[in-house]
Design an enzyme around this catalytic site. Sequence first.
Site, PDB file in Angstrom:
ATOM      1  N   HIS B  78     -18.616  45.226  31.352  1.00 18.38           N
ATOM      2  CA  HIS B  78     -19.034  44.455  30.165  1.00 18.38           C
ATOM      3  C   HIS B  78     -19.131  45.390  28.960  1.00 18.38           C
ATOM      4  O   HIS B  78     -18.625  45.090  27.884  1.00 18.38           O
ATOM      5  CB  HIS B  78     -20.375  43.765  30.416  1.00 18.38           C
ATOM      6  CG  HIS B  78     -21.102  43.320  29.175  1.00 18.38           C
ATOM      7  ND1 HIS B  78     -20.713  42.218  28.440  1.00 18.38           N
ATOM      8  CD2 HIS B  78     -22.170  43.835  28.506  1.00 18.38           C
ATOM      9  CE1 HIS B  78     -21.522  42.079  27.394  1.00 18.38           C
ATOM     10  NE2 HIS B  78     -22.406  43.056  27.405  1.00 18.38           N
ATOM     11  N   ASP B 107       2.392  48.241   2.965  1.00 16.19           N
ATOM     12  CA  ASP B 107       2.153  48.142   4.406  1.00 16.19           C
ATOM     13  C   ASP B 107       1.353  49.373   4.803  1.00 16.19           C
ATOM     14  O   ASP B 107       0.933  50.143   3.948  1.00 16.19           O
ATOM     15  CB  ASP B 107       3.480  48.086   5.186  1.00 16.19           C
ATOM     16  CG  ASP B 107       3.304  47.417   6.555  1.00 16.19           C
ATOM     17  OD1 ASP B 107       2.395  47.815   7.295  1.00 16.19           O
ATOM     18  OD2 ASP B 107       4.071  46.486   6.864  1.00 16.19           O
ATOM     19  N   TRP B 143     -21.464  52.416  31.744  1.00 11.99           N
ATOM     20  CA  TRP B 143     -20.301  52.780  30.914  1.00 11.99           C
ATOM     21  C   TRP B 143     -20.291  54.258  30.567  1.00 11.99           C
ATOM     22  O   TRP B 143     -19.262  54.801  30.172  1.00 11.99           O
ATOM     23  CB  TRP B 143     -20.249  51.932  29.650  1.00 11.99           C
ATOM     24  CG  TRP B 143     -21.152  52.378  28.528  1.00 11.99           C
ATOM     25  CD1 TRP B 143     -22.490  52.159  28.424  1.00 11.99           C
ATOM     26  CD2 TRP B 143     -20.778  53.115  27.357  1.00 11.99           C
ATOM     27  NE1 TRP B 143     -22.978  52.712  27.270  1.00 11.99           N
ATOM     28  CE2 TRP B 143     -21.952  53.299  26.586  1.00 11.99           C
ATOM     29  CE3 TRP B 143     -19.574  53.626  26.871  1.00 11.99           C
ATOM     30  CZ2 TRP B 143     -21.961  53.985  25.375  1.00 11.99           C
ATOM     31  CZ3 TRP B 143     -19.591  54.311  25.655  1.00 11.99           C
ATOM     32  CH2 TRP B 143     -20.778  54.494  24.923  1.00 11.99           C
ATOM     33  N   SER B 170      -4.699  55.294  21.300  1.00 13.75           N
ATOM     34  CA  SER B 170      -4.452  54.224  20.340  1.00 13.75           C
ATOM     35  C   SER B 170      -5.339  54.386  19.106  1.00 13.75           C
ATOM     36  O   SER B 170      -4.879  54.269  17.970  1.00 13.75           O
ATOM     37  CB  SER B 170      -4.709  52.875  21.021  1.00 13.75           C
ATOM     38  OG  SER B 170      -4.869  51.871  20.071  1.00 13.75           O
ATOM     39  N   SER B 171      -6.631  54.696  19.345  1.00  7.98           N
ATOM     40  CA  SER B 171      -7.559  54.855  18.222  1.00  7.98           C
ATOM     41  C   SER B 171      -7.172  56.023  17.341  1.00  7.98           C
ATOM     42  O   SER B 171      -7.263  55.945  16.111  1.00  7.98           O
ATOM     43  CB  SER B 171      -8.983  55.104  18.728  1.00  7.98           C
ATOM     44  OG  SER B 171      -9.477  53.968  19.346  1.00  7.98           O
ATOM     45  N   HIS B 254     -22.470  59.309  20.274  1.00  9.94           N
ATOM     46  CA  HIS B 254     -23.243  58.900  19.115  1.00  9.94           C
ATOM     47  C   HIS B 254     -22.391  58.610  17.892  1.00  9.94           C
ATOM     48  O   HIS B 254     -22.558  57.561  17.279  1.00  9.94           O
ATOM     49  CB  HIS B 254     -24.433  59.796  18.811  1.00  9.94           C
ATOM     50  CG  HIS B 254     -25.426  58.973  18.051  1.00  9.94           C
ATOM     51  ND1 HIS B 254     -26.256  58.081  18.662  1.00  9.94           N
ATOM     52  CD2 HIS B 254     -25.575  58.767  16.730  1.00  9.94           C
ATOM     53  CE1 HIS B 254     -26.904  57.388  17.742  1.00  9.94           C
ATOM     54  NE2 HIS B 254     -26.518  57.780  16.569  1.00  9.94           N
ATOM     55  N   GLU B 256     -19.585  57.477  18.036  1.00  9.81           N
ATOM     56  CA  GLU B 256     -18.979  56.198  18.418  1.00  9.81           C
ATOM     57  C   GLU B 256     -19.822  55.013  17.937  1.00  9.81           C
ATOM     58  O   GLU B 256     -19.304  53.997  17.491  1.00  9.81           O
ATOM     59  CB  GLU B 256     -18.811  56.159  19.943  1.00  9.81           C
ATOM     60  CG  GLU B 256     -18.438  54.808  20.520  1.00  9.81           C
ATOM     61  CD  GLU B 256     -17.022  54.373  20.193  1.00  9.81           C
ATOM     62  OE1 GLU B 256     -16.222  55.225  19.755  1.00  9.81           O
ATOM     63  OE2 GLU B 256     -16.726  53.181  20.362  1.00  9.81           O
ATOM     64  N   TYR B 258     -21.553  54.891  15.280  1.00 11.63           N
ATOM     65  CA  TYR B 258     -21.326  54.690  13.854  1.00 11.63           C
ATOM     66  C   TYR B 258     -19.906  54.226  13.576  1.00 11.63           C
ATOM     67  O   TYR B 258     -19.655  53.545  12.584  1.00 11.63           O
ATOM     68  CB  TYR B 258     -21.696  55.954  13.073  1.00 11.63           C
ATOM     69  CG  TYR B 258     -23.172  56.212  13.218  1.00 11.63           C
ATOM     70  CD1 TYR B 258     -24.069  55.261  12.770  1.00 11.63           C
ATOM     71  CD2 TYR B 258     -23.663  57.323  13.867  1.00 11.63           C
ATOM     72  CE1 TYR B 258     -25.428  55.430  12.948  1.00 11.63           C
ATOM     73  CE2 TYR B 258     -25.022  57.496  14.051  1.00 11.63           C
ATOM     74  CZ  TYR B 258     -25.896  56.548  13.589  1.00 11.63           C
ATOM     75  OH  TYR B 258     -27.234  56.708  13.778  1.00 11.63           O
ATOM     76  N   SER B 269     -20.693  44.875   2.411  1.00  8.67           N
ATOM     77  CA  SER B 269     -20.722  45.290   1.002  1.00  8.67           C
ATOM     78  C   SER B 269     -19.705  44.520   0.160  1.00  8.67           C
ATOM     79  O   SER B 269     -19.686  44.665  -1.062  1.00  8.67           O
ATOM     80  CB  SER B 269     -20.445  46.787   0.884  1.00  8.67           C
ATOM     81  OG  SER B 269     -21.425  47.506   1.574  1.00  8.67           O
ATOM     82  N   HIS B 303     -30.654  62.658  21.402  1.00  5.10           N
ATOM     83  CA  HIS B 303     -31.687  61.626  21.541  1.00  5.10           C
ATOM     84  C   HIS B 303     -31.353  60.644  22.668  1.00  5.10           C
ATOM     85  O   HIS B 303     -32.190  59.823  23.021  1.00  5.10           O
ATOM     86  CB  HIS B 303     -31.965  60.911  20.212  1.00  5.10           C
ATOM     87  CG  HIS B 303     -30.862  60.046  19.700  1.00  5.10           C
ATOM     88  ND1 HIS B 303     -30.508  59.990  18.388  1.00  5.10           N
ATOM     89  CD2 HIS B 303     -30.039  59.187  20.334  1.00  5.10           C
ATOM     90  CE1 HIS B 303     -29.517  59.134  18.229  1.00  5.10           C
ATOM     91  NE2 HIS B 303     -29.210  58.640  19.393  1.00  5.10           N
ATOM     92  N   HIS B 304     -30.150  60.725  23.215  1.00  4.67           N
ATOM     93  CA  HIS B 304     -29.844  59.934  24.405  1.00  4.67           C
ATOM     94  C   HIS B 304     -30.314  60.657  25.668  1.00  4.67           C
ATOM     95  O   HIS B 304     -30.121  60.166  26.774  1.00  4.67           O
ATOM     96  CB  HIS B 304     -28.336  59.679  24.509  1.00  4.67           C
ATOM     97  CG  HIS B 304     -27.787  58.903  23.351  1.00  4.67           C
ATOM     98  ND1 HIS B 304     -27.716  57.533  23.346  1.00  4.67           N
ATOM     99  CD2 HIS B 304     -27.304  59.294  22.149  1.00  4.67           C
ATOM    100  CE1 HIS B 304     -27.203  57.119  22.198  1.00  4.67           C
ATOM    101  NE2 HIS B 304     -26.946  58.161  21.450  1.00  4.67           N
ATOM    102  N   THR B 329     -29.534  55.024   5.918  1.00  6.24           N
ATOM    103  CA  THR B 329     -29.426  53.629   6.335  1.00  6.24           C
ATOM    104  C   THR B 329     -30.341  52.761   5.482  1.00  6.24           C
ATOM    105  O   THR B 329     -29.965  51.659   5.064  1.00  6.24           O
ATOM    106  CB  THR B 329     -29.784  53.478   7.826  1.00  6.24           C
ATOM    107  OG1 THR B 329     -29.116  54.510   8.557  1.00  6.24           O
ATOM    108  CG2 THR B 329     -29.354  52.144   8.366  1.00  6.24           C
ATOM    109  N   LYS B 332     -28.817  52.030   2.177  1.00  3.62           N
ATOM    110  CA  LYS B 332     -27.847  50.938   2.219  1.00  3.62           C
ATOM    111  C   LYS B 332     -28.539  49.572   2.143  1.00  3.62           C
ATOM    112  O   LYS B 332     -28.149  48.706   1.365  1.00  3.62           O
ATOM    113  CB  LYS B 332     -27.004  51.023   3.497  1.00  3.62           C
ATOM    114  CG  LYS B 332     -26.010  52.163   3.427  1.00  3.62           C
ATOM    115  CD  LYS B 332     -24.999  52.070   4.530  1.00  3.62           C
ATOM    116  CE  LYS B 332     -23.719  52.769   4.147  1.00  3.62           C
ATOM    117  NZ  LYS B 332     -22.892  52.026   3.226  1.00  3.62           N
ATOM    118  N   ARG B 451     -33.277  49.035  32.796  1.00  6.40           N
ATOM    119  CA  ARG B 451     -32.001  48.340  32.626  1.00  6.40           C
ATOM    120  C   ARG B 451     -31.155  48.561  33.879  1.00  6.40           C
ATOM    121  O   ARG B 451     -31.495  49.373  34.740  1.00  6.40           O
ATOM    122  CB  ARG B 451     -31.278  48.866  31.398  1.00  6.40           C
ATOM    123  CG  ARG B 451     -30.853  50.314  31.517  1.00  6.40           C
ATOM    124  CD  ARG B 451     -30.477  50.923  30.186  1.00  6.40           C
ATOM    125  NE  ARG B 451     -29.137  50.532  29.764  1.00  6.40           N
ATOM    126  CZ  ARG B 451     -28.359  51.275  28.957  1.00  6.40           C
ATOM    127  NH1 ARG B 451     -28.790  52.429  28.505  1.00  6.40           N
ATOM    128  NH2 ARG B 451     -27.180  50.862  28.605  1.00  6.40           N
TER     129      ARG B 451
END
Lengths: 279, 526
Positions: B78, B107, B143, B170-171, B254, B256, B258, B269, B303-304, B329, B332, B451
């Site tokens: 998932h 293009d 994951w 691909s990315s 991390h 990732e 963002y 925006s 922090h993870h 943040t 923003k 979890r």
Amino acid sequence: MKKLRVIAGALAATLPALALAGYDVNIPAPKTPISTQIYGLHMEILWVCLAIFVVVFGVMFYSLFAHRKSKGAVAANFHENHMVEVIWTLIPFVILAVIAFPATRTVLSMKDASNPDMTIKVTAYQWKWQYDYLNDGVKIYATLSTPREQIGSPEEHGKVSNEHYLLETDNNVVVPVGKKIRLLITANDVIHGWYVPQLGVNQYGIPGFIKDTWFQANEPGIFRGQCSQICGKEHGYMPIVVEAKSPEDYAAWVKEQKAKQAEAAQPADKVSLADTAAR
Amino acid sequence: MEASHDAHAHDDHHHAPSGIGRYFTTTNHKDIGSMYMWFSLIMFFVGGFMALVIRAELFQPGIQIVNPDVFNQLTTIHALVMIFGAVMPAFVGYANWQIPLMVGASDMAFARVNNWSFWLMPPAAALLVGSFLVPGGAAGSGWTLYPPLSIQGGISVDMTILAVHIMGASSIMGSINIITTILNMRAPGMTLMRMPMFVWTWLITAYLLIAVMPVLAGAVTMLLTDRHFGTHFFNAAGGGDPTMFMHIFWFFGHPEVYIMILPAFGIISHIIPTFARKPLFGYASMVYATASIALLSFIVWGHHMFTVGMPAAGNLFFMYATMLIAVPTGVKVFNWIATLWKGSITFETPMLFAIGFVSLFTIGGFSGLVLAVTPVDITLHNTYYVVAHFHYVLFSGAIFSIMGGAYYWLPKWTGHMYDETLGKVHFWLTAISFNITFFPQHFLGLAGMPRRIPDYAPQFTEFNQISSIGAFLLGFSQLLFLYVVIKCIRGGVKAEAKAWEGAEGLEWTVPSPAPYHTFETPPAFH
């Protein structure tokens, strides 16, 4: 609109009911100096966040309400204001510092496992815990004691009736109250997490490495937790139950465990002696 | 640019194959953008189906629907499907459709690479989803694929690793394409500090992707050689360290996070100024805030890992660095609210999603601040509080912006206005059921429910039931989105070139639907 009001009313009516019913909506009552600090820190941050939320979103919802086009609002055209921008960049720093200061104190005391009164080595396995009391020579294994037939389809086995379903073990970790207990945590196969919220401990056991942490229970009681890091199929079935007892009761428990261990070791000796004699 | 030259180039494109073949060979940014979005929507429903099985199992204590093994596989896949299959491709779809239109380019810079970046995705998705069918089932290690647990898995773990490699490639290609397009193909007069905000956020995101995707590729390659070729990168018995995987993984992981939120900031925006009929407040500070978030994202991975047992100095460093992210943040959010202030506000569906985004994403930001504080994280790490936190950031963050953006630009893409009433119904259903699903999970986490468990103690029952009911509402509400999109494609009120009264930007200067080829000569940008 009417429907929305009904839904909102229903929600408003249920929320206090939920609170009254005693469902846990917060961190369980802290039982150690560290978990007490954690509890306090969380409450402090929660209130700070709520205050910011009310102020910031008060402004936003006021604007959404007052500056609607349907009320004839005409758009202004400003798009910067250096003073305002500097101020709202600096204010968060101050708020963060207010949070960071007490948090730093707690981190430092949390990480200080030196000068313990006793040490327990915790080894995690798929899917049980081994506890070696390094000072008292006691060794126990703790596995889930909820009967297997309770787990499974409720149609077949009836509703879960056991109060401590999934949070009970065959051998509880017994510790003396008021003593600084150092845990040396490791694992034998994959990474596990020794997690007991009321004791303020959540520490990975990592195979090949020993990590230390500590707790000191303020009062007698039974504190329950579970493995916190996914460790395979039975991850949900390796609970931790810590029993804090008075030092006298703890000493009695140690004696009892030692007697059990001696008894368990004895038959093997007897058989081998008898065998030798027979030959 | 000479007109005759352009006319000739234009003619060439009409020889493209029609029918299905068109989509295999297309190099048109609009075709590829649409394919990315349809792919993303399909994966969103695939991942959503898995989530509903998870929530159904968690409706009550005990094991009813799936066994614990399959449960772990579902949570793992998932997450991977939603992150790599739904959210990221959706934003790449937006980049394809919108960046050339917004900067006035004809293009993307590398049109064939663009085709290849997209067509790498379906095989990767097939590997990921297909891994349920191999002996032993899909990867069940979460994951994050932490070894040694991921070393224990079967061939499905290798399929997952290969899928991650392909999607990473691909990315990276997509990011190179986006950076090149933005830096080289802007309309004359569009300086960097005059670019639309969405373009800025994607430029920064693309750099993040190029920086961290190879790191993930390295981590999973080491995992692969540990599994099959006798290396011991993560095996203590051979001199390795399982903790090293976590460090490398989260050095990717991390940023990732963002990668999945910065383009969302860009979309919001655009929506808020349009429906407040007022220019974006603090454009320059928005750009600096985005860049600061991106830079900070490289120094907060620890922090993870507060429960790993890092030294006190490490814990403190990562706590302070993480808390700092609240500053840009916050800037923003304040800027968006200042944009609303004294505007002339209307509440079309895109605006509802944008307001929902600002309110709910901020709740995710607050719970992020709670989790940033090391001692508090100790008691919340790997509990449902974390699950609630990242769904507030990713669902009411990233996905709200994706949906809001879809309603916002559908008139430009299809030439029709969508059904406003159904759009609003979709928003309210989504916003309400989202909160029913995920708000109670904060309480579960605070109370100590870990979890990734298929079964739980009875004290957690009530909130899990509320959450599961919400999840089913939330899941089925998304079918309405699919219906609105299809209805909009098939017909509706004709959209004008400038579909929204307050819309600004080059994309609103071309007709709706945007012609197959746009800006063959660079437009004038003032």
